[in-house]
Enzyme design. Structure first.
Site, PDB file in Angstrom:
ATOM      1  N   GLU A 116       0.826  -1.199   0.000  1.00  0.00           N
ATOM      2  CA  GLU A 116       0.000   0.000   0.000  1.00  0.00           C
ATOM      3  C   GLU A 116       0.864   1.254   0.000  1.00  0.00           C
ATOM      4  O   GLU A 116       1.954   1.277   0.563  1.00  0.00           O
ATOM      5  CB  GLU A 116      -0.947  -0.018   1.206  1.00  0.00           C
ATOM      6  CG  GLU A 116      -2.008  -1.091   1.010  1.00  0.00           C
ATOM      7  CD  GLU A 116      -2.938  -1.281   2.201  1.00  0.00           C
ATOM      8  OE1 GLU A 116      -4.049  -1.759   1.982  1.00  0.00           O
ATOM      9  OE2 GLU A 116      -2.546  -0.961   3.327  1.00  0.00           O
ATOM     10  N   CYS A 143       1.577  -3.053  15.531  1.00  0.00           N
ATOM     11  CA  CYS A 143       1.582  -2.684  14.106  1.00  0.00           C
ATOM     12  C   CYS A 143       0.913  -3.763  13.268  1.00  0.00           C
ATOM     13  O   CYS A 143       1.242  -4.941  13.384  1.00  0.00           O
ATOM     14  CB  CYS A 143       3.022  -2.478  13.646  1.00  0.00           C
ATOM     15  SG  CYS A 143       3.181  -2.235  11.871  1.00  0.00           S
TER      16      CYS A 143
HETATM   17  N1  SAH Z   1       9.262  -0.061   9.743  1.00  0.00           N
HETATM   18  C1  SAH Z   1       9.474   1.306   9.919  1.00  0.00           C
HETATM   19  C2  SAH Z   1       8.555   2.193   9.099  1.00  0.00           C
HETATM   20  C3  SAH Z   1       7.115   1.792   8.978  1.00  0.00           C
HETATM   21  S1  SAH Z   1       6.037   2.093  10.299  1.00  0.00           S
HETATM   22  C4  SAH Z   1       9.360   1.664  11.377  1.00  0.00           C
HETATM   23  O1  SAH Z   1       8.915   0.835  12.156  1.00  0.00           O
HETATM   24  O2  SAH Z   1       9.755   2.768  11.741  1.00  0.00           O
HETATM   25  C5  SAH Z   1       5.772   3.862  10.363  1.00  0.00           C
HETATM   26  C6  SAH Z   1       5.414   4.348  11.775  1.00  0.00           C
HETATM   27  O3  SAH Z   1       4.084   3.969  12.165  1.00  0.00           O
HETATM   28  C7  SAH Z   1       6.335   3.788  12.838  1.00  0.00           C
HETATM   29  O4  SAH Z   1       6.709   4.762  13.783  1.00  0.00           O
HETATM   30  C8  SAH Z   1       5.454   2.756  13.482  1.00  0.00           C
HETATM   31  O5  SAH Z   1       5.925   2.425  14.759  1.00  0.00           O
HETATM   32  C9  SAH Z   1       4.115   3.444  13.475  1.00  0.00           C
HETATM   33  N2  SAH Z   1       2.971   2.547  13.681  1.00  0.00           N
HETATM   34  C10 SAH Z   1       2.878   1.248  13.367  1.00  0.00           C
HETATM   35  N3  SAH Z   1       1.649   0.775  13.711  1.00  0.00           N
HETATM   36  C11 SAH Z   1       0.966   1.799  14.255  1.00  0.00           C
HETATM   37  C12 SAH Z   1      -0.368   1.930  14.758  1.00  0.00           C
HETATM   38  N4  SAH Z   1      -1.219   0.913  14.752  1.00  0.00           N
HETATM   39  N5  SAH Z   1      -0.740   3.139  15.221  1.00  0.00           N
HETATM   40  C13 SAH Z   1       0.124   4.188  15.183  1.00  0.00           C
HETATM   41  N6  SAH Z   1       1.369   4.126  14.693  1.00  0.00           N
HETATM   42  C14 SAH Z   1       1.800   2.934  14.236  1.00  0.00           C
HETATM   43 FE1  SF4 Z   2       7.761  -3.592  10.743  1.00  0.00          FE
HETATM   44 FE2  SF4 Z   2       7.639  -2.745  13.295  1.00  0.00          FE
HETATM   45 FE3  SF4 Z   2       7.806  -0.939  11.318  1.00  0.00          FE
HETATM   46 FE4  SF4 Z   2       5.562  -2.399  11.669  1.00  0.00          FE
HETATM   47  S1  SF4 Z   2       6.409  -0.851  13.072  1.00  0.00           S
HETATM   48  S2  SF4 Z   2       6.565  -1.996   9.726  1.00  0.00           S
HETATM   49  S3  SF4 Z   2       6.398  -4.393  12.347  1.00  0.00           S
HETATM   50  S4  SF4 Z   2       9.335  -2.460  11.880  1.00  0.00           S
END
Ligand code: SAH
Ligand code: SF4
Length: 395
Positions: A116, A143
């Site tokens: 996405e 996540c």
């Molecule tokens: N893998 C990378 C980038 C993708 S996630 C990382 O983890 O940084 C992008 C951001 O969204 C990250 O800060 C992650 O921790 C946050 N994130 C993931 N799931 C989330 C959720 N359900 N609610 C709010 N933020 C979330």
């Molecule tokens: Fe992967 Fe964690 Fe980033 Fe989600 S928040 S995309 S599980 S590294």
């Protein structure tokens, strides 16, 4: 007043990708690789550099996919290119538009996998949130992407292809013969915050971002690109050296005990090790601060004590703190902190001298908010037990 219903569209208006052929796809090749394939196809070495520049501009500055339209190349040369090469983008399967203008694209890549891409319009900018992997090897327990196994890394072409398909949809290619509009770009910023851990796909992310920053390419300043990592410490210095973009870190916990559960990579590189790497990030300065992302989870990491610990930990690092209200997804094991709790937390952070914007959830009605992205490829799901065990949440 009830919010207007989201508009969902199947994108039949966007041309479908050409059927895969054995022609080499030029999208995502570095300048050096492009030069090599052109020479291998018979381009005289002396001309190769100039041809790379010309083709590069057609593809990335003008959005042209048809070699025959590359009018500053001789006709026989265009025919040779068309016979051997293609410029093929990933396919947009569906596009959903939120009531707030956020657009979410479901994008199909080779092998039938899906990722996405989300476009978020704001008053002063338009940000594209792109994916770097199908699924993720990590299992952050809050996540949604973390519930999906890693299927594969995206190629550089599939990463820059997301930028190009968004520009197609926004109609943001210059009219033939006119310079690109730099001042009022609809797509002005890129965040690597979609599916996947970008630092576990370093080379492809780097090559794609070089195209995004290239003065003859997409032409975005490196300061308009932010890479978010969960904390892959050995790749952090390389990010500054080889990409040079801004950095965001998924911090989320102020003790190793909590961060181990939320961001399990912490068991490998703990808070102290991560902070050391960030202190050494050569780009970090007051004008290029590191963003600390902090998801607000009710009763888990949102106390006043957490806020105080957070500001103490990051002392000395040029930083911004971005508080993200947890975006819920079906059967998630957490709840979003109450608004008064988020405000109290933000207040402590602010009084300690840090800007602490609370990230407004965007595109919630189409499940486009941070951390809600996940392809529908159910067969690649991690088991609940695996997620719980790796995150230390098992009973
Ligand atoms: N893998 C990378 C980038 C993708 S996630 C990382 O983890 O940084 C992008 C951001 O969204 C990250 O800060 C992650 O921790 C946050 N994130 C993931 N799931 C989330 C959720 N359900 N609610 C709010 N933020 C979330
Ligand atoms: Fe992967 Fe964690 Fe980033 Fe989600 S928040 S995309 S599980 S590294």
């Amino acid at each position: 007043m009830t919010a207007p219903a989201p508009i969902t569209q199947d994108v039949h208006t966007i041309p479908r990708m050409l059927p895969r052929t054995d022609r080499v796809n030029l999208l995502g090749l570095t300048r050096d690789n492009l030069r090599d394939v052109l020479i291998a196809a018979g381009t005289p070495e002396k001309q190769a550099r100039m041809r790379v520049g010309q083709i590069w501009q057609w593809i990335y500055q003008k959005g042209v996919r048809d070699f025959d339209a590359m009018t500053n190349l001789a006709k026989p040369y265009r025919e040779m290119l068309a016979a051997q090469f293609e410029i093929a983008l990933p396919e947009v399967v569906t596009r959903e538009v939120s009531a707030d203008g956020t657009r979410k694209y479901l994008v199909r890549i080779a092998g039938g996998h899906e990722v996405e891409t989300v476009y978020i319009p704001e008053t002063d900018r338009g940000t594209l949130c792109i994916s770097s992997q199908v699924g993720c090897t990590l299992t952050c327990s809050f996540c949604h992407t973390g519930t999906q196994k890693l299927v594969r890394n995206l190629t550089a072409g599939e990463i820059i292809g997301q930028v190009m398909l968004a520009r197609d949809d926004l109609g943001e290619w210059p009219e033939p013969g006119r310079a690109p509009k730099n001042e009022s770009r609809l797509l002005s910023n890129i965040v690597l915050m979609g599916m996947g851990e970008p630092l576990y796909n370093f080379e492809a992310v780097r090559d794609a971002m070089k195209i995004a920053m290239d003065p003859e390419g997409i032409q975005l300043s490196r300061r308009r690109i932010t890479l978010s990592t969960s904390g892959v410490v050995p790749e952090i210095a390389r990010t500054a050296q080889e990409i040079g973009c801004l950095l965001a870190v998924s911090f989320h916990g102020t003790t190793d005990e909590i961060r181990d559960k939320l961001v399990p990579i912490n068991k490998k590189w703990n808070i102290a090790t991560l902070l050391d790497a960030l202190r050494a990030y050569p780009k970090a300065s007051n004008s290029e601060r590191i963003t600390f992302e902090y998801v607000m989870l009710k009763g888990v990491n949102d106390s006043d004590e957490d806020a105080r610990r957070l500001v103490n930990l990051i002392k000395g690092i040029p930083a911004k703190i971005n508080l993200i209200p947890f975006n819920e997804w079906p059967n998630a094991p957490y709840e979003r902190s109450d608004w008064n709790r988020i405000e109290a937390f933000a207040d402590i952070v602010y009084k300690a001298g840090y800007a602490s914007p609370v990230r407004t959830p965007r595109g919630e009605d189409i499940m486009a908010a941070c951390g809600q992205l996940k392809s529908a490829t159910e067969r690649t799901r991690k088991s609940r037990a695996q997620i719980a065990t790796e995150a230390g949440l098992a009973e």
